[in-house]
Structure formats: C-alpha cells, structure tokens
Design a protein around this motif. Sequence first.
Motif, short mmCIF file in Angstrom:
data_model
loop_
_atom_site.label_atom_id
_atom_site.label_comp_id
_atom_site.label_asym_id
_atom_site.label_seq_id
_atom_site.Cartn_x
_atom_site.Cartn_y
_atom_site.Cartn_z
N PHE A 37 0.94 -1.18 0.07
CA PHE A 37 -0.01 -0.20 -0.24
C PHE A 37 0.86 1.35 -0.16
O PHE A 37 0.59 2.15 -0.79
CB PHE A 37 -0.91 0.17 1.06
CG PHE A 37 -1.97 1.11 1.34
CD1 PHE A 37 -3.19 0.92 0.70
CD2 PHE A 37 -1.42 2.19 1.94
CE1 PHE A 37 -4.04 1.89 0.56
CE2 PHE A 37 -2.63 3.21 2.10
CZ PHE A 37 -3.83 3.21 1.24
N SER A 38 1.86 1.57 0.87
CA SER A 38 2.73 2.27 0.93
C SER A 38 3.55 2.70 -0.23
O SER A 38 3.70 3.84 -0.59
CB SER A 38 3.84 2.18 2.15
OG SER A 38 2.97 2.16 3.31
N GLY A 78 1.47 3.67 -3.22
CA GLY A 78 1.06 5.07 -3.23
C GLY A 78 2.04 6.32 -3.58
O GLY A 78 1.68 7.08 -4.34
N LEU A 119 2.30 8.11 -8.01
CA LEU A 119 2.12 9.43 -8.22
C LEU A 119 2.30 10.04 -9.61
O LEU A 119 1.59 11.14 -10.07
CB LEU A 119 3.18 10.08 -7.30
CG LEU A 119 2.60 10.22 -5.80
CD1 LEU A 119 4.04 10.75 -4.90
CD2 LEU A 119 1.57 10.79 -5.61
N ARG A 161 -3.99 5.48 -9.49
CA ARG A 161 -3.55 5.63 -8.13
C ARG A 161 -4.84 5.51 -7.16
O ARG A 161 -4.54 4.57 -6.21
CB ARG A 161 -2.70 7.07 -7.69
CG ARG A 161 -2.11 7.22 -6.39
CD ARG A 161 -1.26 8.46 -6.08
NE ARG A 161 -0.63 8.33 -4.92
CZ ARG A 161 -1.09 8.66 -3.78
NH1 ARG A 161 -2.58 9.21 -3.71
NH2 ARG A 161 -0.54 8.64 -2.66
N GLU A 162 -5.77 6.21 -7.49
CA GLU A 162 -6.87 5.95 -6.36
C GLU A 162 -7.34 4.57 -6.29
O GLU A 162 -7.63 4.00 -5.34
CB GLU A 162 -7.96 6.68 -6.70
CG GLU A 162 -9.19 6.86 -5.67
CD GLU A 162 -10.19 7.71 -6.17
OE1 GLU A 162 -11.50 7.80 -5.44
OE2 GLU A 162 -10.10 8.47 -7.19
N LEU A 189 -4.92 1.87 -4.93
CA LEU A 189 -4.77 1.95 -3.33
C LEU A 189 -6.05 1.17 -2.88
O LEU A 189 -6.01 0.24 -1.84
CB LEU A 189 -4.97 3.28 -2.84
CG LEU A 189 -3.37 3.67 -3.17
CD1 LEU A 189 -3.53 5.34 -2.52
CD2 LEU A 189 -2.35 3.18 -2.47
N THR A 190 -7.31 1.25 -3.60
CA THR A 190 -8.44 0.75 -3.58
C THR A 190 -8.45 -0.92 -3.30
O THR A 190 -8.87 -1.73 -2.76
CB THR A 190 -9.74 1.35 -4.17
OG1 THR A 190 -9.80 2.54 -3.55
CG2 THR A 190 -10.95 0.43 -3.63
N ARG A 212 -6.55 -2.42 -0.65
CA ARG A 212 -7.24 -2.72 0.58
C ARG A 212 -8.40 -3.70 0.18
O ARG A 212 -8.75 -4.34 1.14
CB ARG A 212 -8.22 -1.40 0.60
CG ARG A 212 -7.18 -0.27 1.14
CD ARG A 212 -8.00 0.68 1.93
NE ARG A 212 -8.95 1.17 0.95
CZ ARG A 212 -8.78 2.49 0.35
NH1 ARG A 212 -7.61 2.90 0.06
NH2 ARG A 212 -9.77 2.91 -0.56
#
Length: 231
Positions: A174-175, A178, A182, A190-191, A194-195, A198
């Motif tokens: 995740f990190s 992220g 960029l 990107r959005e 990350l989803t 999760r």
Amino acid sequence: MGILLRTRAAGDIEQMDRTDCDEKLLDNTYRQFWVINRVLSGWRGLYNRELRTMVKPDQSPVTVLDIGSGGGDLAVMLARWADRDGMTMHVTGIDPDPRAAAFAGRRAPMPGVEFRQAHSGDLVREGARFDVVISNHVLHHLQSRELKQLLADSESLAGHKALHNDLIRSTIAFSLFGVAALPFRKSFIREDGLTSIRRSYTRAELAAAAPPGWSVEHSSVFHQVLACRKG
C-alpha cells in the motif's frame, strides 16, 4: 499490518467499476494499465514459468483465455512475448463491461489476439475449452458468490491449468504503490490501485476462500496466484 489494512475492505468500490465514472479518466486508466502490468504485476515471470514452455507436439497454438481482460494490454503482451519466442499462441480476452470491450476493440489488430464482450459463463455454455485460463487483478473485485462461480467456470474452461494473478494486501504494498503511482495523472490508477490493495486478500484469506483443487502460489513480491493444475 496497519489498522487500515487489517481487515479486507470488500465493500469498497473502485472508481472504474462505477457505471457513471468519468469516461475520459476511464480511457486513460485503460491506456496506462500497460505500464502497471508490464512493470508491477509479475506477468513476465509467470509467462516464462507457466506459458513459454507449453509447446504442443502437433505445433498447434497454445490457447489462452484472459478473463476480465479490461483494455487488453495483458493479452497483447503475452502474444508479443510468445511471437518473439517463436511460439504459436492464441489469446482470447473477455470482459463483460461494454466500456472495456469497446476500448479493447479499438486496439490495432494483433495476430493471435481477439476480444469479446462476454462473461466466463457464456463461454462455458458454448462448450469452449482453452489450454490455460488466466486473469489479472480480478479476484479482489468479486463477492464470495462471484469468486466461486469464476473458479467453477475456470475449471470447466481450462484444459491444463488456470492461473488467477492478484495482489497481496500488505502495508508495504500500500505504501510503496502510493508513491510509485504518483506520476500517473488524469486517470484512476493511483486511487483505484490503493483501493484494490485494501480489497485484496492475504495469502491465508485467499487459501481459505479457495475450493478443493486450488492452491495459492507465489507470483511476485506483491502478487499471488490462485492456481488449479490438471496435470
């Protein structure tokens, strides 16, 4: 594991899965996927280990079904790699989303690659068979019932093996994503990425969700494969 990622966020929805999402951003997302899949998804290694050596005695094409093929970049990559290796391969990409099918349909024709707007169940009902069934970053999108159906369809469609490559949920993934994502602008990369992390499974969670005959295998640093092998 951080609190944010301790529990799988199965109820989160990626922007590109929304029927009313921005079409230009969606197109840009499909367009940028080739970088993500080429660099981060681990498919070069999977191709080398699982597909490149599958030469048939009669020299007929190795047939591959890519379920949830999105914009079609993975199907094209596999066909190009096979061609460079002197291997005959035919890749069929299917996706039930008309927007993905339309994007893939606008690609320049590639020998050995075809795209259809279809669900895996449609091909089962047609009696279709492929040497290998694959998917990339699909499993985490599915609810429990849908996952079971995909795996059942895959068993019906695959003559030799099915390989479903997906993300592993972890704080480190995740990190790093992220930061790495960029540069990807004017898209959902990107959005939604990350989803996706999760929503993804840990190895133990995926093994618990898998029916008999399926195993969770290492794919790459941040990916795992749910595999069914038929000998």
